[in-house]
Scaffold this motif. Sequence first.
Motif, PDB file in Angstrom:
ATOM      1  N   LYS A 118       4.020  -4.637  11.811  1.00  0.00           N
ATOM      2  CA  LYS A 118       4.433  -3.605  10.861  1.00  0.00           C
ATOM      3  C   LYS A 118       3.392  -3.452   9.753  1.00  0.00           C
ATOM      4  O   LYS A 118       2.989  -2.343   9.411  1.00  0.00           O
ATOM      5  CB  LYS A 118       5.798  -4.016  10.271  1.00  0.00           C
ATOM      6  CG  LYS A 118       6.688  -2.875   9.886  1.00  0.00           C
ATOM      7  CD  LYS A 118       8.091  -3.368   9.523  1.00  0.00           C
ATOM      8  CE  LYS A 118       8.975  -3.369  10.767  1.00  0.00           C
ATOM      9  NZ  LYS A 118      10.321  -3.840  10.587  1.00  0.00           N
ATOM     10  N   SER A 119       2.969  -4.579   9.213  1.00  0.00           N
ATOM     11  CA  SER A 119       1.983  -4.543   8.131  1.00  0.00           C
ATOM     12  C   SER A 119       0.684  -3.928   8.609  1.00  0.00           C
ATOM     13  O   SER A 119       0.090  -3.097   7.924  1.00  0.00           O
ATOM     14  CB  SER A 119       1.690  -5.963   7.634  1.00  0.00           C
ATOM     15  OG  SER A 119       2.791  -6.461   6.943  1.00  0.00           O
ATOM     16  N   SER A 146       0.944  -0.233   9.026  1.00  0.00           N
ATOM     17  CA  SER A 146       0.970   0.582   7.801  1.00  0.00           C
ATOM     18  C   SER A 146      -0.253   0.287   6.937  1.00  0.00           C
ATOM     19  O   SER A 146      -0.163   0.243   5.721  1.00  0.00           O
ATOM     20  CB  SER A 146       2.288   0.394   7.060  1.00  0.00           C
ATOM     21  OG  SER A 146       2.521  -0.970   6.829  1.00  0.00           O
ATOM     22  N   GLN A 194      -1.952  -2.098   5.995  1.00  0.00           N
ATOM     23  CA  GLN A 194      -1.947  -3.165   5.001  1.00  0.00           C
ATOM     24  C   GLN A 194      -3.253  -3.971   5.030  1.00  0.00           C
ATOM     25  O   GLN A 194      -3.660  -4.523   4.027  1.00  0.00           O
ATOM     26  CB  GLN A 194      -0.732  -4.074   5.297  1.00  0.00           C
ATOM     27  CG  GLN A 194      -0.559  -5.237   4.384  1.00  0.00           C
ATOM     28  CD  GLN A 194      -0.178  -4.788   2.983  1.00  0.00           C
ATOM     29  OE1 GLN A 194       0.147  -3.627   2.756  1.00  0.00           O
ATOM     30  NE2 GLN A 194      -0.241  -5.701   2.032  1.00  0.00           N
ATOM     31  N   PHE A 195      -3.876  -4.071   6.175  1.00  0.00           N
ATOM     32  CA  PHE A 195      -5.043  -4.958   6.299  1.00  0.00           C
ATOM     33  C   PHE A 195      -6.363  -4.200   6.396  1.00  0.00           C
ATOM     34  O   PHE A 195      -7.373  -4.757   6.808  1.00  0.00           O
ATOM     35  CB  PHE A 195      -4.862  -5.886   7.508  1.00  0.00           C
ATOM     36  CG  PHE A 195      -3.596  -6.680   7.463  1.00  0.00           C
ATOM     37  CD1 PHE A 195      -3.310  -7.506   6.374  1.00  0.00           C
ATOM     38  CD2 PHE A 195      -2.681  -6.619   8.505  1.00  0.00           C
ATOM     39  CE1 PHE A 195      -2.135  -8.240   6.325  1.00  0.00           C
ATOM     40  CE2 PHE A 195      -1.502  -7.352   8.458  1.00  0.00           C
ATOM     41  CZ  PHE A 195      -1.224  -8.162   7.370  1.00  0.00           C
ATOM     42  N   LEU A 232      -1.712 -13.914   6.547  1.00  0.00           N
ATOM     43  CA  LEU A 232      -1.552 -12.455   6.539  1.00  0.00           C
ATOM     44  C   LEU A 232      -0.133 -12.066   6.147  1.00  0.00           C
ATOM     45  O   LEU A 232       0.097 -11.134   5.376  1.00  0.00           O
ATOM     46  CB  LEU A 232      -1.880 -11.883   7.926  1.00  0.00           C
ATOM     47  CG  LEU A 232      -3.353 -11.933   8.346  1.00  0.00           C
ATOM     48  CD1 LEU A 232      -3.509 -11.454   9.788  1.00  0.00           C
ATOM     49  CD2 LEU A 232      -4.223 -11.090   7.407  1.00  0.00           C
ATOM     50  N   SER A 240       1.073  -9.881   2.898  1.00  0.00           N
ATOM     51  CA  SER A 240       1.903  -8.677   2.982  1.00  0.00           C
ATOM     52  C   SER A 240       3.141  -8.804   2.111  1.00  0.00           C
ATOM     53  O   SER A 240       3.501  -7.884   1.378  1.00  0.00           O
ATOM     54  CB  SER A 240       2.345  -8.438   4.423  1.00  0.00           C
ATOM     55  OG  SER A 240       1.267  -8.049   5.204  1.00  0.00           O
ATOM     56  N   SER A 292       2.345  -8.493  -1.526  1.00  0.00           N
ATOM     57  CA  SER A 292       2.033  -7.153  -2.045  1.00  0.00           C
ATOM     58  C   SER A 292       3.153  -6.174  -1.703  1.00  0.00           C
ATOM     59  O   SER A 292       2.915  -5.017  -1.378  1.00  0.00           O
ATOM     60  CB  SER A 292       0.683  -6.687  -1.509  1.00  0.00           C
ATOM     61  OG  SER A 292       0.645  -6.786  -0.100  1.00  0.00           O
ATOM     62  N   GLN A 309       5.095  -5.486   0.609  1.00  0.00           N
ATOM     63  CA  GLN A 309       5.126  -4.758   1.864  1.00  0.00           C
ATOM     64  C   GLN A 309       6.526  -4.724   2.482  1.00  0.00           C
ATOM     65  O   GLN A 309       6.881  -3.802   3.176  1.00  0.00           O
ATOM     66  CB  GLN A 309       4.124  -5.423   2.825  1.00  0.00           C
ATOM     67  CG  GLN A 309       4.006  -4.800   4.179  1.00  0.00           C
ATOM     68  CD  GLN A 309       3.364  -3.418   4.115  1.00  0.00           C
ATOM     69  OE1 GLN A 309       2.832  -3.015   3.077  1.00  0.00           O
ATOM     70  NE2 GLN A 309       3.474  -2.676   5.192  1.00  0.00           N
ATOM     71  N   PHE A 310       7.311  -5.762   2.211  1.00  0.00           N
ATOM     72  CA  PHE A 310       8.605  -5.863   2.893  1.00  0.00           C
ATOM     73  C   PHE A 310       9.797  -5.592   1.964  1.00  0.00           C
ATOM     74  O   PHE A 310      10.925  -5.934   2.285  1.00  0.00           O
ATOM     75  CB  PHE A 310       8.748  -7.245   3.539  1.00  0.00           C
ATOM     76  CG  PHE A 310       7.629  -7.575   4.485  1.00  0.00           C
ATOM     77  CD1 PHE A 310       7.349  -6.730   5.550  1.00  0.00           C
ATOM     78  CD2 PHE A 310       6.849  -8.707   4.312  1.00  0.00           C
ATOM     79  CE1 PHE A 310       6.313  -7.013   6.431  1.00  0.00           C
ATOM     80  CE2 PHE A 310       5.813  -8.997   5.188  1.00  0.00           C
ATOM     81  CZ  PHE A 310       5.543  -8.142   6.240  1.00  0.00           C
TER      82      PHE A 310
END
Lengths: 529, 529
Positions: free
Chosen positions: A185-186, A189, A191-192, B182, B186, B189, B191-192
């Motif tokens: 998911k990250s 979207s 994120q990385f 990782l 996430s 920051s 993300q979830f």
Amino acid sequence: MLNITRRQFLSYVGAAGGSSALLKTSLAMGLMPDDRYSGPVKVKPASKGNKPTALILGAGIAGLSTALELERAGFDCTILEASFRPGGRNLTVRNGDKIDEMGNPQICNFDQQDNLFFNCGPARIPGHHRRLLHYCRALNVPLQIKANSSKMAYFHDDKSLGGKPKRIIEYHTDVRGLMSELLWKSADSNQFDQLLSEEDVSKLMKFSQTFGDLTENGKYIGSNRAGSTTDRMLDFPKPHAPIELKEMLDSSFWYGGLLGAELYDWCEPLMEPIGGMDAVVKGFLKYLKTPPVLNAQVKKIYNRDKGVEVTYEQGGKFHTVQADYCFNNIPAYFMAGIENNFSAMYQSGLDSIKRGHLFKIAYQMKERFWERDGIFGGISYTSDPINQLWYPSHDIHAQKGILLGAYTWDPKVSAKFEAMSQQERLKAGAISGEKIHPGYSKYIENGITIPWARMNHQMGCGMQMSEGDFEKYYHLLQEPEGRHFMIGDQISHHSGWQEGALASSEQALQQLNKLLGANINHGEASHVS
Amino acid sequence: MLNITRRQFLSYVGAAGGSSALLKTSLAMGLMPDDRYSGPVKVKPASKGNKPTALILGAGIAGLSTALELERAGFDCTILEASFRPGGRNLTVRNGDKIDEMGNPQICNFDQQDNLFFNCGPARIPGHHRRLLHYCRALNVPLQIKANSSKMAYFHDDKSLGGKPKRIIEYHTDVRGLMSELLWKSADSNQFDQLLSEEDVSKLMKFSQTFGDLTENGKYIGSNRAGSTTDRMLDFPKPHAPIELKEMLDSSFWYGGLLGAELYDWCEPLMEPIGGMDAVVKGFLKYLKTPPVLNAQVKKIYNRDKGVEVTYEQGGKFHTVQADYCFNNIPAYFMAGIENNFSAMYQSGLDSIKRGHLFKIAYQMKERFWERDGIFGGISYTSDPINQLWYPSHDIHAQKGILLGAYTWDPKVSAKFEAMSQQERLKAGAISGEKIHPGYSKYIENGITIPWARMNHQMGCGMQMSEGDFEKYYHLLQEPEGRHFMIGDQISHHSGWQEGALASSEQALQQLNKLLGANINHGEASHVS
Ligand SMILES: Cc1cc2nc3c(=O)[nH]c(=O)nc-3n(C[C@H](O)[C@H](O)[C@H](O)COP(=O)(O)OP(=O)(O)OC[C@H]3O[C@@H](n4cnc5c(N)ncnc54)[C@H](O)[C@@H]3O)c2cc1C
Ligand SMILES: Cc1cc2nc3c(=O)[nH]c(=O)nc-3n(C[C@H](O)[C@H](O)[C@H](O)COP(=O)(O)OP(=O)(O)OC[C@H]3O[C@@H](n4cnc5c(N)ncnc54)[C@H](O)[C@@H]3O)c2cc1C
């Protein structure tokens, strides 16, 4: 495992680091990292016509191995052992054997059968414990693989999944799936994107998919890796419904069972001597020229000008003996009660070592019911005080088996068991066992309990020191005081493992070589002849 | 493992799903999910004074188990086996044994010692293969734990980490660390935040920390779980430098070695019969009333009104025999060459089954050098054609050992080995072995090779069908044609495992019971008496 912080946990297993002040590279110390071990220290051989003498106090693994290497160099050794038996914490019991708990002496009631034994102390050997494996080979101790982790075993937490036990393989697979789904998911979207190229992000997504067994869209919907709700031999497999992420985060599995196969000392495959861990002790005894003096409790230790003088009690009588050198395997926390002329600093160092509270129960089960349930060794984890169940992995399909019904090292939990009567302990263990295996109690034929903190001449297991004490004293204890050397796993960085006990003798013998003016060297991986 | 897509991979191990059109629940079919197995099907016993007859074609595990259950119900069985030996793919070789490769017959040159054997076909049994375990118990086949995965073994990829082999424990631990880092990032920051409450996000971060052994700040800097560059018995542990994320994503480890212990059939702990897998075959033979007729190659099969008529060739002579029922264990891809009067549809079904190309090499090593390196069983993975090395986990510390020096199932890679001469195969294996264990070749004393696609009366292993064919034919083949029943792992959903072979006989016997008008039932987990 429950109610124990990660720090405590890592510290128990000896994996925690410490103050960097003490940190030095092994090579600077002349030590060998794991994969360069080439056999025990060769002690400088005695010169002709001169037979140096040594006193070994305590016939634990450290004492026995020290004596063996000294004998090989031509020393005359006397081993004084307080207990009626050699081996120390390396204790395997069978029918008729005595468990020397203070205030609660037990006689083991297992049926008289070769496969019905219990390793009260050490039970497993990882492949990187080179010293111990060297001795197993040299002393002809036959080994077999021990299943230490089983994916078919259970995880149980009263507060999780309605208290229903779940197979570790389901839990384990779902953890991988849920983690991977989040990672996917990250990555999806962006994120990385700062961290990785576009190509690598897409590799990461593929990786997550593989690692977690996700769908093409990055969803985790359960996995055939954890088994099937159908008969997958004759039908398509259908995965179990996965655990919810929230449920997973709330459960204690991830700081308990999930690490059960991850720590270096538990790294698969593990081994065990065939027929019981005391085969190691028997191996040493077979190759030692002089057997240990039993029931000989050391009471005084004096460093003299040209040697060490030790007084011990045996059958109510006191005896004083002398030798050129003394190697002391006695649990350090007993030293406060043993008269000596050590420096105050050395004494404080010994005093600073505290004891761990390990507790085990073992039941003789009239049927190996767990095998019918697909379990052939390994460990089930529970939030109950018993902490773990261990299933024997030797003598598969035999009728009866000895099951480890409790293994706890949380001092508070162990203390509760220690305070119970024998019957209460066995009953408490049975009640907890029922939660994992309904019907458990009806298989129990008899049982024993081993509270190491109440075992005679032990009163605890393992070395525990505060970080401050460690920094202050540990280095000191690793050096001899006069001609007196402390040994035992307590003097290694890896207490709670026989390998640490063997390392401590290696270290002491290296120091001895220094005193003797020899080059410090490791021998060839030599066989005892 | 390399050059093989994940899909192929999963399909090899039988874990792939298929068309949902065929998907039905097991209970609707009267089948039992794994954990409710209660013993083999009890065939309806023959009525008094009437001894029904059965022909079993092929003495593989499916044929042998079918015969045993039929005999127990009072049937008179004749087993016709084309080879000089019973067992089929269940083949263990020792000194002097013949490996019946077409065009390259080999005689096994291992020293004559009990522990020097090689399982050319099946080698491992998971704890949930209930049928096979039932028979091991009932037939007194002694089992031991087999170390199938070892964290101390190596992963090697020519294109990764400069081609240097790395211990699986390092790789495995670093993968956990990098993933967790990782995930932590996430979560940190936000993300979830849509997905999880604030509290759960912080739990997730703690989880990542524990799972990956991250620092307090969520960084992965290597882990003591993967060992130490210092001698951790006498010094503080110091982790190996971790693999870079990019390096990890580029390596083939994550779709090879990383899954080595994850699939359900490889779920730890695995087992093996003590002394070789053919103990299972010997177990059946011991309890069968009538031994198989050997060197009896079936040439014709005819369904007749009240039974089945079979013609076989033995020593150049043809014999025709009849029986009430026939259970056919012959690899389906041979059926095209066997005269019969089956329906066109049934024949097309048989024809649609293709063969896998499994290939193994085994070397007798004059020293168990891997044990000195901390490896006591398990598998090393490589990008080289040999794919895997397997270390024996039985007879630890013996002088010599049989090492599996290649195990590949990629049809292209196997085909290359198949095309080589015996010497070329052994040499290619040695060259690859050197990449993982420098000095490998000098331990080799002799070796054998087993290309299953060239083995007489086998010419392949496992069932392979296109999804279309599967949907069209598979259900048909699971049913009898007249009084002729196909059996073998090829007729199960789990080809490539003895459990599948046993399931196929179970299924056939259930169908027989239907014909006989019996209730379909599983027996008690009964012992053969
Ligand atoms: C529950 C448990 C599980 C364990 N699991 C493992 C495992 O799986 N693998 C592993 O390798 N290790 C394991 N260990 C650790 C292992 O048992 C120890 O590291 C090792 O046995 C310690 O040996 P030692 O020689 O240092 O000390 P000890 O064995 O404690 O020896 C000390 C000796 O001194 C004697 N003594 C005491 N007082 C006196 C006195 N006054 N005079 C004379 N003698 C005296 C004692 O009787 C004893 O024989 C485990 C230990 C326990 C308790
Ligand atoms: C390399 C390899 C690794 C494996 N690993 C495992 C493992 O770890 N664990 C596991 O459980 N399983 C494993 N398997 C699978 C296992 O070997 C099979 O599932 C099982 O042995 C198949 O039994 P079967 O009775 O279905 O067929 P087979 O064993 O193939 O039996 C067929 C029989 O028919 C005979 N035959 C052929 N033609 C004729 C003819 N014309 N007339 C008469 N007889 C004939 C053959 O000689 C043979 O005896 C492995 C297989 C291979 C090849």
